[in-house]
Design a protein around this motif. Structure first.
Motif, mmCIF file in Angstrom:
data_model
loop_
_atom_site.group_PDB
_atom_site.id
_atom_site.type_symbol
_atom_site.label_atom_id
_atom_site.label_comp_id
_atom_site.label_asym_id
_atom_site.label_seq_id
_atom_site.Cartn_x
_atom_site.Cartn_y
_atom_site.Cartn_z
ATOM 1 N N TRP A 1 2.925 -5.384 2.396
ATOM 2 C CA TRP A 1 3.762 -4.206 2.639
ATOM 3 C C TRP A 1 4.862 -4.105 1.584
ATOM 4 C CZ3 TRP A 1 2.992 0.218 4.461
ATOM 5 C CH2 TRP A 1 4.031 1.074 4.772
ATOM 6 N N ALA A 2 5.408 -5.241 1.175
ATOM 7 C CA ALA A 2 6.420 -5.243 0.117
ATOM 8 C C ALA A 2 5.827 -4.681 -1.173
ATOM 9 C CB ALA A 2 6.956 -6.657 -0.101
ATOM 10 N N GLN A 3 4.561 -4.979 -1.437
ATOM 11 C CA GLN A 3 3.911 -4.425 -2.626
ATOM 12 C C GLN A 3 3.751 -2.910 -2.502
ATOM 13 O OE1 GLN A 3 0.265 -6.680 -3.146
ATOM 14 N NE2 GLN A 3 1.238 -7.799 -4.818
ATOM 15 N N VAL A 4 3.478 -2.422 -1.307
ATOM 16 C CA VAL A 4 3.383 -0.970 -1.090
ATOM 17 C C VAL A 4 4.713 -0.318 -1.465
ATOM 18 C CG1 VAL A 4 3.191 0.846 0.666
ATOM 19 C CG2 VAL A 4 1.589 -1.079 0.683
ATOM 20 N N LEU A 5 5.805 -0.868 -0.953
ATOM 21 C CA LEU A 5 7.127 -0.304 -1.227
ATOM 22 C C LEU A 5 7.480 -0.417 -2.703
ATOM 23 C CD1 LEU A 5 9.047 -1.705 1.869
ATOM 24 C CD2 LEU A 5 8.018 0.562 1.586
ATOM 25 N N ASP A 6 7.219 -1.581 -3.289
ATOM 26 C CA ASP A 6 7.516 -1.814 -4.706
ATOM 27 C C ASP A 6 6.788 -0.823 -5.601
ATOM 28 O OD1 ASP A 6 8.249 -3.211 -7.156
ATOM 29 O OD2 ASP A 6 6.245 -4.080 -7.100
ATOM 30 N N ASN A 7 5.496 -0.664 -5.370
ATOM 31 C CA ASN A 7 4.699 0.238 -6.204
ATOM 32 C C ASN A 7 5.101 1.693 -6.009
ATOM 33 O OD1 ASN A 7 2.145 -1.173 -7.651
ATOM 34 N ND2 ASN A 7 2.807 -2.326 -5.867
ATOM 35 N N ASP A 8 5.462 2.062 -4.792
ATOM 36 C CA ASP A 8 5.868 3.436 -4.519
ATOM 37 C C ASP A 8 7.215 3.737 -5.179
ATOM 38 O OD1 ASP A 8 6.280 5.991 -3.462
ATOM 39 O OD2 ASP A 8 5.468 5.441 -1.517
ATOM 40 N N VAL A 9 8.160 2.809 -5.107
ATOM 41 C CA VAL A 9 9.459 3.017 -5.758
ATOM 42 C C VAL A 9 9.277 3.092 -7.278
ATOM 43 C CG1 VAL A 9 11.705 1.958 -6.239
ATOM 44 C CG2 VAL A 9 10.849 2.070 -3.892
#
Length: 93
Positions: A27-35
């Motif tokens: 989930w942290a990767q989802v947020l990181d990539n989206d930002v």
């Protein structure tokens, strides 16, 4: 070619704590990539206006609001897994 055999992932489900930790990491990767996509969308990954908005909406707020609210304040929407999937080479785009 498979890099990992199914047996390599058995440890993920051996205990609930490891599985939940792995989920959090994903989930942290989802947020990181989206930002990061917000910066890419400007055409300049070092865009100072986007960086300031990110700082103001997310990093400088501390624990004053729920993380999903902070993300929505920055991006104006819910997180999108598409950017993480693209980064991992799992989409056709």
């Amino acid at each position: 070619i498979m890099r990992h055999r199914p047996a390599h992932f058995l440890h993920l489900f051996a205990t609930s704590s490891y599985a939940s930790g792995y989920y959090v990491y994903q989930w942290a990767q989802v947020l990181d990539n989206d930002v990061f996509a917000a910066f890419e969308e400007t055409g300049d990954v070092f865009d100072t206006e986007t960086a300031e908005r990110c700082r103001a909406c997310i990093y400088s707020t501390g624990n004053t609001a729920a993380p999903e609210e902070l993300f929505k304040k920055f991006r104006g929407r819910d997180p999108d897994v598409t950017y993480m999937l693209k980064n991992k080479g799992l989409t056709s785009q």
